[in-house]
Motif scaffolding. Structure first.
Motif, PDB file in Angstrom:
ATOM      1  N   GLN A   6       0.655  -1.321  -0.350  1.00  0.00           N
ATOM      2  CA  GLN A   6      -0.014   0.106  -0.292  1.00  0.00           C
ATOM      3  C   GLN A   6       0.707   0.686   0.398  1.00  0.00           C
ATOM      4  OE1 GLN A   6      -2.039   0.093   3.612  1.00  0.00           O
ATOM      5  NE2 GLN A   6      -2.819  -2.372   3.214  1.00  0.00           N
ATOM      6  N   ALA A   7       1.795   1.936   0.368  1.00  0.00           N
ATOM      7  CA  ALA A   7       2.590   2.901   0.406  1.00  0.00           C
ATOM      8  C   ALA A   7       3.941   2.493  -0.429  1.00  0.00           C
ATOM      9  CB  ALA A   7       3.561   2.040   1.838  1.00  0.00           C
ATOM     10  N   VAL A   8       3.795   2.201  -1.282  1.00  0.00           N
ATOM     11  CA  VAL A   8       4.684   2.130  -2.123  1.00  0.00           C
ATOM     12  C   VAL A   8       4.252   3.382  -3.376  1.00  0.00           C
ATOM     13  CG1 VAL A   8       4.944   1.177  -5.011  1.00  0.00           C
ATOM     14  CG2 VAL A   8       5.384  -0.437  -2.661  1.00  0.00           C
ATOM     15  N   GLY A   9       4.836   4.169  -3.522  1.00  0.00           N
ATOM     16  CA  GLY A   9       5.028   4.839  -4.315  1.00  0.00           C
ATOM     17  C   GLY A   9       4.200   6.642  -3.435  1.00  0.00           C
ATOM     18  N   HIS A  10       3.866   6.357  -2.513  1.00  0.00           N
ATOM     19  CA  HIS A  10       3.203   7.367  -1.597  1.00  0.00           C
ATOM     20  C   HIS A  10       4.311   8.540  -0.900  1.00  0.00           C
ATOM     21  CE1 HIS A  10       0.697   9.610   1.163  1.00  0.00           C
ATOM     22  NE2 HIS A  10      -0.699   9.104   0.535  1.00  0.00           N
ATOM     23  N   GLN A  11       5.424   7.674  -0.693  1.00  0.00           N
ATOM     24  CA  GLN A  11       6.340   8.439   0.320  1.00  0.00           C
ATOM     25  C   GLN A  11       7.812   8.433  -0.581  1.00  0.00           C
ATOM     26  OE1 GLN A  11       9.818   5.316   0.869  1.00  0.00           O
ATOM     27  NE2 GLN A  11      10.098   5.925   3.007  1.00  0.00           N
ATOM     28  N   ASP A 468      12.317   1.235   7.317  1.00  0.00           N
ATOM     29  CA  ASP A 468      13.215  -0.070   6.664  1.00  0.00           C
ATOM     30  C   ASP A 468      11.341  -0.798   5.751  1.00  0.00           C
ATOM     31  OD1 ASP A 468      15.045   0.216   7.777  1.00  0.00           O
ATOM     32  OD2 ASP A 468      14.510  -0.803   9.024  1.00  0.00           O
ATOM     33  N   ARG A 469      10.217  -0.490   6.659  1.00  0.00           N
ATOM     34  CA  ARG A 469       9.719  -1.051   4.532  1.00  0.00           C
ATOM     35  C   ARG A 469       8.946   0.077   4.144  1.00  0.00           C
ATOM     36  NH1 ARG A 469      10.590  -3.519   8.626  1.00  0.00           N
ATOM     37  NH2 ARG A 469      10.111  -5.551   8.884  1.00  0.00           N
ATOM     38  N   GLY A 470       9.527   1.476   4.041  1.00  0.00           N
ATOM     39  CA  GLY A 470       8.635   2.265   2.774  1.00  0.00           C
ATOM     40  C   GLY A 470       7.315   2.842   3.592  1.00  0.00           C
ATOM     41  N   LEU A 471       7.221   2.669   4.990  1.00  0.00           N
ATOM     42  CA  LEU A 471       5.305   2.761   5.439  1.00  0.00           C
ATOM     43  C   LEU A 471       5.566   3.976   5.597  1.00  0.00           C
ATOM     44  CD1 LEU A 471       5.436  -0.334   7.212  1.00  0.00           C
ATOM     45  CD2 LEU A 471       4.212  -0.222   4.934  1.00  0.00           C
ATOM     46  N   THR A 472       4.273   4.511   5.699  1.00  0.00           N
ATOM     47  CA  THR A 472       4.212   6.634   5.945  1.00  0.00           C
ATOM     48  C   THR A 472       3.255   6.470   7.071  1.00  0.00           C
ATOM     49  OG1 THR A 472       3.281   6.166   3.900  1.00  0.00           O
ATOM     50  CG2 THR A 472       5.322   7.143   3.581  1.00  0.00           C
ATOM     51  N   ARG A 473       2.443   5.768   7.559  1.00  0.00           N
ATOM     52  CA  ARG A 473       1.107   6.174   8.146  1.00  0.00           C
ATOM     53  C   ARG A 473       1.179   4.692   8.688  1.00  0.00           C
ATOM     54  NH1 ARG A 473      -4.234   5.307   9.128  1.00  0.00           N
ATOM     55  NH2 ARG A 473      -5.522   7.492   8.863  1.00  0.00           N
ATOM     56  N   VAL A 474       1.433   4.742  10.312  1.00  0.00           N
ATOM     57  CA  VAL A 474       1.030   4.095  11.928  1.00  0.00           C
ATOM     58  C   VAL A 474       0.027   4.526  12.422  1.00  0.00           C
ATOM     59  CG1 VAL A 474       2.932   3.370  13.648  1.00  0.00           C
ATOM     60  CG2 VAL A 474       3.943   4.151  11.426  1.00  0.00           C
ATOM     61  N   GLU A 475      -0.753   3.937  12.738  1.00  0.00           N
ATOM     62  CA  GLU A 475      -1.646   4.106  13.934  1.00  0.00           C
ATOM     63  C   GLU A 475      -2.572   2.805  14.462  1.00  0.00           C
ATOM     64  OE1 GLU A 475      -5.031   5.503  11.666  1.00  0.00           O
ATOM     65  OE2 GLU A 475      -6.161   6.473  13.913  1.00  0.00           O
ATOM     66  N   ALA A 476      -2.789   3.477  15.856  1.00  0.00           N
ATOM     67  CA  ALA A 476      -3.422   2.364  16.618  1.00  0.00           C
ATOM     68  C   ALA A 476      -4.819   2.055  16.569  1.00  0.00           C
ATOM     69  CB  ALA A 476      -3.198   2.892  17.724  1.00  0.00           C
ATOM     70  N   THR A 477      -5.596   1.141  16.571  1.00  0.00           N
ATOM     71  CA  THR A 477      -6.497   1.198  15.835  1.00  0.00           C
ATOM     72  C   THR A 477      -7.359   1.251  16.853  1.00  0.00           C
ATOM     73  OG1 THR A 477      -6.809  -1.438  16.844  1.00  0.00           O
ATOM     74  CG2 THR A 477      -5.962  -1.371  14.415  1.00  0.00           C
ATOM     75  N   ALA A 478      -8.757   1.498  16.992  1.00  0.00           N
ATOM     76  CA  ALA A 478      -9.185   1.431  18.193  1.00  0.00           C
ATOM     77  C   ALA A 478     -10.009   0.443  19.068  1.00  0.00           C
ATOM     78  CB  ALA A 478     -11.222   2.073  17.375  1.00  0.00           C
ATOM     79  N   ALA A 479      -9.844  -0.824  18.446  1.00  0.00           N
ATOM     80  CA  ALA A 479     -10.448  -2.113  19.148  1.00  0.00           C
ATOM     81  C   ALA A 479      -8.928  -2.197  20.302  1.00  0.00           C
ATOM     82  CB  ALA A 479      -9.734  -2.872  18.239  1.00  0.00           C
ATOM     83  N   SER A 480      -7.998  -1.643  19.659  1.00  0.00           N
ATOM     84  CA  SER A 480      -6.279  -1.865  20.509  1.00  0.00           C
ATOM     85  C   SER A 480      -6.304  -0.555  21.572  1.00  0.00           C
ATOM     86  CB  SER A 480      -5.009  -1.887  19.965  1.00  0.00           C
ATOM     87  OG  SER A 480      -4.775  -0.347  18.931  1.00  0.00           O
ATOM     88  N   ALA A 481      -6.776   0.168  21.193  1.00  0.00           N
ATOM     89  CA  ALA A 481      -6.545   1.411  21.986  1.00  0.00           C
ATOM     90  C   ALA A 481      -8.080   1.323  23.252  1.00  0.00           C
ATOM     91  CB  ALA A 481      -7.140   2.654  21.612  1.00  0.00           C
ATOM     92  N   ALA A 482      -8.819   0.463  22.700  1.00  0.00           N
ATOM     93  CA  ALA A 482      -9.765   0.866  23.533  1.00  0.00           C
ATOM     94  C   ALA A 482     -10.033  -0.304  24.431  1.00  0.00           C
ATOM     95  CB  ALA A 482     -11.359  -0.027  22.814  1.00  0.00           C
ATOM     96  N   ARG A 542       0.956  -6.089  14.790  1.00  0.00           N
ATOM     97  CA  ARG A 542      -0.001  -6.406  14.093  1.00  0.00           C
ATOM     98  C   ARG A 542      -1.652  -6.182  14.931  1.00  0.00           C
ATOM     99  NH1 ARG A 542       2.740 -11.095  13.286  1.00  0.00           N
ATOM    100  NH2 ARG A 542       2.328 -12.355  15.064  1.00  0.00           N
ATOM    101  N   GLU A 543      -1.083  -4.772  15.871  1.00  0.00           N
ATOM    102  CA  GLU A 543      -2.210  -4.459  16.309  1.00  0.00           C
ATOM    103  C   GLU A 543      -2.423  -3.337  15.855  1.00  0.00           C
ATOM    104  OE1 GLU A 543      -1.693  -5.876  21.356  1.00  0.00           O
ATOM    105  OE2 GLU A 543      -0.171  -6.976  19.985  1.00  0.00           O
ATOM    106  N   LEU A 544      -1.555  -2.784  15.552  1.00  0.00           N
ATOM    107  CA  LEU A 544      -1.393  -1.279  14.295  1.00  0.00           C
ATOM    108  C   LEU A 544      -2.217  -1.294  13.615  1.00  0.00           C
ATOM    109  CD1 LEU A 544       1.744  -0.293  15.519  1.00  0.00           C
ATOM    110  CD2 LEU A 544      -0.125  -0.031  17.489  1.00  0.00           C
ATOM    111  N   VAL A 545      -1.998  -0.362  12.945  1.00  0.00           N
ATOM    112  CA  VAL A 545      -2.624   0.058  10.976  1.00  0.00           C
ATOM    113  C   VAL A 545      -1.780   0.842  10.466  1.00  0.00           C
ATOM    114  CG1 VAL A 545      -4.474   0.372   9.397  1.00  0.00           C
ATOM    115  CG2 VAL A 545      -4.819  -0.004  11.672  1.00  0.00           C
ATOM    116  N   LEU A 546      -0.924  -0.454  10.053  1.00  0.00           N
ATOM    117  CA  LEU A 546       0.546   0.410   9.341  1.00  0.00           C
ATOM    118  C   LEU A 546       0.287   0.625   7.990  1.00  0.00           C
ATOM    119  CD1 LEU A 546       3.222  -1.618  10.995  1.00  0.00           C
ATOM    120  CD2 LEU A 546       2.038   0.555  11.487  1.00  0.00           C
ATOM    121  N   ALA A 547       0.843   1.433   7.088  1.00  0.00           N
ATOM    122  CA  ALA A 547       0.824   1.557   5.367  1.00  0.00           C
ATOM    123  C   ALA A 547       1.716   2.051   4.855  1.00  0.00           C
ATOM    124  CB  ALA A 547      -0.515   1.840   5.420  1.00  0.00           C
TER     125      ALA A 547
END
Ligand SMILES: Cc1cc2nc3c(=O)[nH]c(=O)nc-3n(C[C@H](O)[C@H](O)[C@H](O)COP(=O)(O)OP(=O)(O)OC[C@H]3O[C@@H](n4cnc5c(N)ncnc54)[C@H](O)[C@@H]3O)c2cc1C
Length: 547
Positions: A6-11, A468-482, A542-547
């Protein structure tokens, strides 16, 4: 998870247009170490700091008597053997000047200043989905873009003045302890007032009383104070400490609050009264937080045990304060020992035996107003040359509330946390991608740098993983935060501190909207915290959303 694709091209497109890969807000113990670590990744970085120098708490709090309650040699950074080898602590509990010197030494040694922009208060930080980046705005209007935003704002950095009418009308000198001037302040021959008797107030009052003309202490809530027993560290002793650093830090890793003091495995009523008294006498005679952190395992959860240790401390106050009526005023009645942050003192109670020190109890008759010449209570006005506000902080979330932080879709963080913080590991927030907190709400409090080093390492690990993986978006999920928020709340159940109003339960009577108790910190202990964070890393986030 297919985040790499998903990240390819964005970064590539976004990176070239951003000012920084990472911005850190705050140049205290947390911000300095976070900068040091992120540099290892070769990131383009900037630290924004309101003050004119490094050190955070130890830059701002120059008030008389400001010093550690942590053993100095457990507080220093552990990451550099060279630093450990060359730094000599002068006192077991260093005063503010020594700690400020230490943090300046760290900044110089690791050449940190070149990435720190002083006199730069961040007033807004807004996330932009199109570029997966943050717009960071300073008080003077300058703005910058960054991929990652790391807050190292401090849990005790948003000072609060009391909500008393007329503060601005006072014609004499006045100062909040946090904003104490860099120039020396003399108390000789002066009529001085101190408002507030928390940990800072206790240190200030004790020091001011040494040279003051006349001191009046305005106390709303007395605290359970215990002796610090500070001492200088000689050369030979420093050599021994240095030789033991590995063991010292290993022990701090094992304890609940990262101090060297570990809870005693016995229950209070398991031992005889004679043994109990002897144990408490020993703790009372020893340096540091042993009486709080190294006490019987149940004093902070069992009402009877807590009443017994509180009674022990009350007897000590009665022994040390000559006037029984003043002693009674100094004994807390609305909370048990250890359920609020315990101030450590060096002769605090004895100052009330001085003829030039007066204690005014403002719990029943609050201060009516500050006048041009002093302080008015009911029909009595006290005149002063100097008023010291030791009124503390809008703790833990206060520094966040002073920045307009907006996540996905312009959602406000202050709004999101209106009913209490919600975080994942005290580090991430769902809806606020690429924002990471070092020692934010839901972190475990304790001996700070020990927790800071772990957390900043964890943050660095996550950014490295993304980088290292060219990912540009790191976020906790609502479920993991809850789930984490729920766990934080559960971990405090049964602890007596939750039944008490204090900054640790989010109460500040001087701040609008901070009158309801919240769970602000993680009470499961640092070993459990690290275990949970390690599991997230081991699971490749895996508990985060990485893209
Ligand atoms: C008087 C006092 C005594 C303490 N004693 C101990 C102790 O003995 N042991 C212990 O472990 N802890 C102690 N603490 C807690 C102490 O805060 C931590 O030990 C540690 O210094 C925190 O480091 P930090 O970098 O996380 O935060 P801080 O040191 O608070 O640094 C945060 C920095 O962020 C800056 N900042 C905040 N908002 C903004 C903004 N919007 N824009 C730009 N810059 C901003 C501030 O100016 C500050 O310099 C004490 C705290 C106080 C107040």
């Amino acid at each position: 998870m297919s985040y790499a694709r998903q990240a390819v091209g964005h970064q590539a497109e976004a990176d070239a247009t951003l000012d920084f890969d990472a911005v850190v807000i705050g140049a205290g113990v947390s911000g300095l170490y976070q900068l040091y670590k992120l540099r290892e990744l070769g990131l383009k970085m900037r630290v924004f700091e309101t003050g004119t120098g490094v050190g955070g708490t130890w830059y701002w709090n120059r008030y008389p008597g400001a010093r550690f309650d942590s053993e100095s040699w457990t507080y220093g950074y552990s990451f550099s053997q060279e630093l450990l080898d060359e730094w000599n602590w002068e006192e077991h509990f260093a005063g503010q000047p020594e700690t400020e010197r230490y943090l300046n030494h760290v900044a110089d040694k690791f050449d940190l200043r070149r990435d720190i922009q002083f006199e730069s208060r961040v007033t807004a930080a807004h996330y932009r989905e199109d570029t997966r980046s943050w717009d960071v705005v300073l008080e003077d209007g300058r703005s910058y873009t960054t991929r990652f935003l790391i807050t190292a704002l401090g849990v005790l950095s948003a000072a609060t003045m009391p909500r008393i009418a007329g503060v601005e009308t006072f014609k004499g000198q006045s100062c909040h302890t946090h904003y104490w001037p860099k120039e020396p302040v003399s108390f000789e021959g002066k009529r001085v007032a101190v408002i507030g008797t928390g940990a800072t107030g206790v240190q200030t009052i004790t020091e001011v009383a040494k040279t003051v003309g006349h001191l009046t202490v305005f106390q709303r809530t007395p605290q359970w104070c215990a002796p610090l027993h500070n001492a200088r560290i000689g050369e030979e002793e420093m050599r021994r400490i240095r030789a033991n650093y590995a063991e010292i830090f290993a022990r701090c890793q094992e304890t609940y609050g990262c101090f060297i003091h570990a809870t005693d495995p016995r229950a209070t009523l398991e031992v005889t009264e004679v043994e109990r008294e002897a144990f408490w006498e020993k703790l009372y005679g020893e340096p540091g937080f042993g009486i709080w952190m190294g006490n019987f395992k149940d004093i902070l959860v069992d009402r009877q045990a807590n009443a017994l240790i509180s009674d022990f401390l009350a007897r000590k106050i009665r022994q040390r304060v000559k006037d029984p009526a003043i002693a009674e005023k100094l004994i807390p009645k609305n909370h048990g020992f250890g359920t609020r942050r315990v101030p450590l003192e060096s002769g605090y109670y004895e100052i009330y035996n001085q003829p030039n020190v007066k204690l005014v109890d403002i719990s029943a008759t609050p201060i009516e107003c500050i006048t041009p010449t002093g302080i008015k209570i009911s029909d009595r006005e006290y005149e002063f040359d100097l008023i010291i506000y030791a009124t503390g902080f809008d703790a833990i979330t206060g520094a966040f509330d002073r920045i307009d932080i907006r996540g996905v879709g312009g959602a406000s963080l202050q709004e999101k946390w209106r009913d209490g913080p919600q975080t994942f590991l005290g580090i991430l927030i769902d809806g606020f991608p690429n924002m990471l907190m070092v020692m934010g709400p839901h972190a475990g409090l304790g001996n700070f740098p020990r927790a800071v080093e772990y957390t900043a390492d964890w943050v660095t690990g996550l950014i490295r993983f993304a980088h290292d993986r060219g990912l540009t978006r790191v976020e906790a999920t609502a479920a993991s935060a809850a789930a984490w928020t729920e766990h934080v709340i559960e971990s405090s159940e049964g602890l007596l501190f939750t039944e008490v109003d204090s900054w640790m339960t989010g109460i500040n009577r001087n701040v609008e909207g901070k009158q309801v108790r919240r769970i602000m910190r993680y009470s499961g202990g640092h070993p459990a915290f690290r275990k949970r964070c390690d599991a997230v890393t081991a699971g490749a986030y895996r508990e985060l959303v990485l893209a």
